[in-house]
Design a protein around this motif. Structure first.
Motif, PDB file in Angstrom:
ATOM      1  N   LYS A 242      37.925  47.142 -79.526  1.00 57.58           N
ATOM      2  CA  LYS A 242      38.772  48.336 -79.580  1.00 57.58           C
ATOM      3  C   LYS A 242      39.103  48.871 -78.193  1.00 57.58           C
ATOM      4  O   LYS A 242      39.897  49.791 -78.057  1.00 57.58           O
ATOM      5  CB  LYS A 242      38.099  49.428 -80.410  1.00 57.58           C
ATOM      6  N   TRP A 243      38.473  48.310 -77.144  1.00 55.95           N
ATOM      7  CA  TRP A 243      38.733  48.744 -75.775  1.00 55.95           C
ATOM      8  C   TRP A 243      39.965  48.056 -75.228  1.00 55.95           C
ATOM      9  O   TRP A 243      40.215  46.888 -75.502  1.00 55.95           O
ATOM     10  CB  TRP A 243      37.542  48.410 -74.877  1.00 55.95           C
ATOM     11  N   SER A 244      40.754  48.784 -74.447  1.00 55.97           N
ATOM     12  CA  SER A 244      41.886  48.196 -73.737  1.00 55.97           C
ATOM     13  C   SER A 244      42.019  48.892 -72.390  1.00 55.97           C
ATOM     14  O   SER A 244      41.371  49.899 -72.121  1.00 55.97           O
ATOM     15  CB  SER A 244      43.175  48.331 -74.553  1.00 55.97           C
ATOM     16  N   VAL A 245      42.842  48.315 -71.546  1.00 54.75           N
ATOM     17  CA  VAL A 245      43.127  48.884 -70.241  1.00 54.75           C
ATOM     18  C   VAL A 245      44.631  49.073 -70.173  1.00 54.75           C
ATOM     19  O   VAL A 245      45.397  48.144 -70.460  1.00 54.75           O
ATOM     20  CB  VAL A 245      42.639  47.954 -69.108  1.00 54.75           C
ATOM     21  N   ILE A 246      45.059  50.279 -69.835  1.00 58.04           N
ATOM     22  CA  ILE A 246      46.492  50.561 -69.754  1.00 58.04           C
ATOM     23  C   ILE A 246      46.879  50.848 -68.305  1.00 58.04           C
ATOM     24  O   ILE A 246      46.052  51.254 -67.499  1.00 58.04           O
ATOM     25  CB  ILE A 246      46.890  51.759 -70.645  1.00 58.04           C
ATOM     26  N   LYS A 247      48.145  50.641 -68.008  1.00 58.00           N
ATOM     27  CA  LYS A 247      48.656  50.941 -66.675  1.00 58.00           C
ATOM     28  C   LYS A 247      49.312  52.319 -66.717  1.00 58.00           C
ATOM     29  O   LYS A 247      50.192  52.576 -67.530  1.00 58.00           O
ATOM     30  CB  LYS A 247      49.665  49.884 -66.241  1.00 58.00           C
ATOM     31  N   ARG A 248      48.869  53.195 -65.828  1.00 58.46           N
ATOM     32  CA  ARG A 248      49.404  54.556 -65.747  1.00 58.46           C
ATOM     33  C   ARG A 248      50.711  54.577 -64.957  1.00 58.46           C
ATOM     34  O   ARG A 248      51.047  53.619 -64.278  1.00 58.46           O
ATOM     35  CB  ARG A 248      48.369  55.468 -65.080  1.00 58.46           C
TER      36      ARG A 248
ATOM     37  N   ASP B 148      40.706  52.216 -78.929  1.00 59.00           N
ATOM     38  CA  ASP B 148      41.528  52.186 -80.139  1.00 59.00           C
ATOM     39  C   ASP B 148      42.963  52.624 -79.824  1.00 59.00           C
ATOM     40  O   ASP B 148      43.582  53.350 -80.596  1.00 59.00           O
ATOM     41  CB  ASP B 148      40.895  53.055 -81.225  1.00 59.00           C
ATOM     42  N   GLY B 149      43.450  52.221 -78.649  1.00 59.67           N
ATOM     43  CA  GLY B 149      44.822  52.518 -78.239  1.00 59.67           C
ATOM     44  C   GLY B 149      45.033  53.895 -77.636  1.00 59.67           C
ATOM     45  O   GLY B 149      46.137  54.236 -77.238  1.00 59.67           O
ATOM     46  N   LYS B 150      43.962  54.693 -77.548  1.00 61.96           N
ATOM     47  CA  LYS B 150      44.097  56.062 -77.038  1.00 61.96           C
ATOM     48  C   LYS B 150      43.467  56.170 -75.653  1.00 61.96           C
ATOM     49  O   LYS B 150      42.260  55.959 -75.493  1.00 61.96           O
ATOM     50  CB  LYS B 150      43.418  57.047 -77.997  1.00 61.96           C
ATOM     51  N   PRO B 151      44.266  56.510 -74.638  1.00 55.40           N
ATOM     52  CA  PRO B 151      43.712  56.697 -73.292  1.00 55.40           C
ATOM     53  C   PRO B 151      42.621  57.769 -73.298  1.00 55.40           C
ATOM     54  O   PRO B 151      42.683  58.731 -74.069  1.00 55.40           O
ATOM     55  CB  PRO B 151      44.928  57.148 -72.470  1.00 55.40           C
ATOM     56  N   LEU B 152      41.625  57.581 -72.435  1.00 61.59           N
ATOM     57  CA  LEU B 152      40.471  58.488 -72.378  1.00 61.59           C
ATOM     58  C   LEU B 152      40.453  59.303 -71.093  1.00 61.59           C
ATOM     59  O   LEU B 152      40.855  58.817 -70.031  1.00 61.59           O
ATOM     60  CB  LEU B 152      39.174  57.684 -72.492  1.00 61.59           C
ATOM     61  N   TYR B 153      39.958  60.547 -71.218  1.00 61.11           N
ATOM     62  CA  TYR B 153      39.933  61.508 -70.110  1.00 61.11           C
ATOM     63  C   TYR B 153      38.627  62.292 -70.124  1.00 61.11           C
ATOM     64  O   TYR B 153      37.997  62.451 -71.168  1.00 61.11           O
ATOM     65  CB  TYR B 153      41.067  62.544 -70.270  1.00 61.11           C
TER      66      TYR B 153
ATOM     67  N   ASP C 243      51.314  56.001 -62.283  1.00 56.38           N
ATOM     68  CA  ASP C 243      51.051  55.872 -60.844  1.00 56.38           C
ATOM     69  C   ASP C 243      50.587  54.464 -60.466  1.00 56.38           C
ATOM     70  O   ASP C 243      50.257  54.200 -59.312  1.00 56.38           O
ATOM     71  CB  ASP C 243      50.034  56.915 -60.370  1.00 56.38           C
ATOM     72  N   GLY C 244      50.557  53.547 -61.440  1.00 56.66           N
ATOM     73  CA  GLY C 244      50.163  52.173 -61.193  1.00 56.66           C
ATOM     74  C   GLY C 244      48.671  51.910 -61.326  1.00 56.66           C
ATOM     75  O   GLY C 244      48.237  50.761 -61.313  1.00 56.66           O
ATOM     76  N   MET C 245      47.867  52.958 -61.441  1.00 59.67           N
ATOM     77  CA  MET C 245      46.415  52.805 -61.598  1.00 59.67           C
ATOM     78  C   MET C 245      46.113  52.400 -63.043  1.00 59.67           C
ATOM     79  O   MET C 245      46.936  52.594 -63.936  1.00 59.67           O
ATOM     80  CB  MET C 245      45.703  54.115 -61.250  1.00 59.67           C
ATOM     81  N   MET C 246      44.905  51.868 -63.235  1.00 63.44           N
ATOM     82  CA  MET C 246      44.495  51.407 -64.556  1.00 63.44           C
ATOM     83  C   MET C 246      43.551  52.425 -65.197  1.00 63.44           C
ATOM     84  O   MET C 246      42.757  53.068 -64.504  1.00 63.44           O
ATOM     85  CB  MET C 246      43.814  50.045 -64.450  1.00 63.44           C
ATOM     86  N   GLN C 247      43.655  52.574 -66.516  1.00 59.82           N
ATOM     87  CA  GLN C 247      42.869  53.552 -67.265  1.00 59.82           C
ATOM     88  C   GLN C 247      42.332  52.896 -68.527  1.00 59.82           C
ATOM     89  O   GLN C 247      43.027  52.111 -69.177  1.00 59.82           O
ATOM     90  CB  GLN C 247      43.758  54.745 -67.634  1.00 59.82           C
ATOM     91  N   TYR C 248      41.086  53.239 -68.887  1.00 64.36           N
ATOM     92  CA  TYR C 248      40.521  52.739 -70.133  1.00 64.36           C
ATOM     93  C   TYR C 248      41.093  53.511 -71.321  1.00 64.36           C
ATOM     94  O   TYR C 248      41.342  54.716 -71.246  1.00 64.36           O
ATOM     95  CB  TYR C 248      38.997  52.894 -70.148  1.00 64.36           C
ATOM     96  N   ALA C 249      41.262  52.774 -72.420  1.00 64.79           N
ATOM     97  CA  ALA C 249      41.686  53.369 -73.688  1.00 64.79           C
ATOM     98  C   ALA C 249      40.768  52.814 -74.773  1.00 64.79           C
ATOM     99  O   ALA C 249      40.257  51.697 -74.656  1.00 64.79           O
ATOM    100  CB  ALA C 249      43.137  53.019 -73.991  1.00 64.79           C
TER     101      ALA C 249
ATOM    102  N   ASP D  60      49.719  61.423 -76.084  1.00 66.13           N
ATOM    103  CA  ASP D  60      49.740  60.004 -75.717  1.00 66.13           C
ATOM    104  C   ASP D  60      50.214  59.204 -76.921  1.00 66.13           C
ATOM    105  O   ASP D  60      49.828  59.493 -78.056  1.00 66.13           O
ATOM    106  CB  ASP D  60      48.343  59.524 -75.313  1.00 66.13           C
ATOM    107  N   ALA D  61      51.044  58.212 -76.685  1.00 62.77           N
ATOM    108  CA  ALA D  61      51.541  57.401 -77.796  1.00 62.77           C
ATOM    109  C   ALA D  61      51.784  55.970 -77.326  1.00 62.77           C
ATOM    110  O   ALA D  61      52.152  55.742 -76.171  1.00 62.77           O
ATOM    111  CB  ALA D  61      52.833  57.992 -78.345  1.00 62.77           C
ATOM    112  N   GLY D  62      51.581  55.039 -78.230  1.00 61.07           N
ATOM    113  CA  GLY D  62      51.854  53.645 -77.930  1.00 61.07           C
ATOM    114  C   GLY D  62      51.027  53.087 -76.789  1.00 61.07           C
ATOM    115  O   GLY D  62      51.509  52.233 -76.052  1.00 61.07           O
ATOM    116  N   GLY D  63      49.808  53.581 -76.636  1.00 61.54           N
ATOM    117  CA  GLY D  63      48.948  53.096 -75.566  1.00 61.54           C
ATOM    118  C   GLY D  63      49.391  53.542 -74.186  1.00 61.54           C
ATOM    119  O   GLY D  63      49.000  52.958 -73.185  1.00 61.54           O
ATOM    120  N   LYS D  64      50.203  54.583 -74.108  1.00 58.12           N
ATOM    121  CA  LYS D  64      50.696  55.088 -72.825  1.00 58.12           C
ATOM    122  C   LYS D  64      50.175  56.502 -72.596  1.00 58.12           C
ATOM    123  O   LYS D  64      50.202  57.332 -73.491  1.00 58.12           O
ATOM    124  CB  LYS D  64      52.224  55.101 -72.824  1.00 58.12           C
ATOM    125  N   SER D  65      49.719  56.756 -71.371  1.00 59.67           N
ATOM    126  CA  SER D  65      49.247  58.090 -71.014  1.00 59.67           C
ATOM    127  C   SER D  65      50.439  58.986 -70.678  1.00 59.67           C
ATOM    128  O   SER D  65      51.291  58.624 -69.873  1.00 59.67           O
ATOM    129  CB  SER D  65      48.323  58.019 -69.801  1.00 59.67           C
TER     130      SER D  65
END
Length: 128
Positions: free
Chosen positions: A79-85, A95-100, A87-93, A50-55
């Protein structure tokens, strides 16, 4: 009296269904035993690709490593953010790193995905 009891039960049920969602919106994860976990106690991971806040974990990857999904209207701060995947769904990140999570973790506290293929890592307290 019966109507009041039914209404009270309905109110309790509504609160029980709403409160976990509110807690999730305020704090998508927490630290437990030195590692970050979701609200079910399941270990959270980051992915080195993952890079640049993108999954970069989509399709089959996301089946094995389910993203920590966020509601479409989720707000995050610090440090929390929400990124768009993709597939259009939203994911928590964090410190810029998506979480799984990891599908092979069967119970809270499992961390069988740590260091998997040298690209998956448990989010530890020292990173927070």
């Amino acid at each position: 009296m019966t109507q009041m009891t039914v209404s009270f039960k309905a109110l309790l049920m509504a609160a029980a269904l709403t409160l976990p969602g509110l807690a999730m919106a305020a704090d998508p994860a927490m630290m437990k035993d030195g590692m970050m976990v979701d609200h079910k106690g399941m270990t959270l991971y980051t992915f080195d690709k993952d890079a640049g806040g993108k999954s970069m974990c989509n399709d089959d990857c996301a089946k094995n490593w389910p993203p920590l999904m966020a509601p479409a209207d989720a707000k995050a701060d610090g440090k929390w953010s929400v990124i768009k995947r993709d597939d259009g769904m939203m994911q928590y990140a964090y410190d810029g790193k998506p979480l799984y999570t990891f599908m092979k973790d069967e119970k809270p506290g499992d961390m069988t995905g740590d260091k998997m293929k040298s690209v998956w890592h448990v989010v530890r307290e020292s990173q927070k």
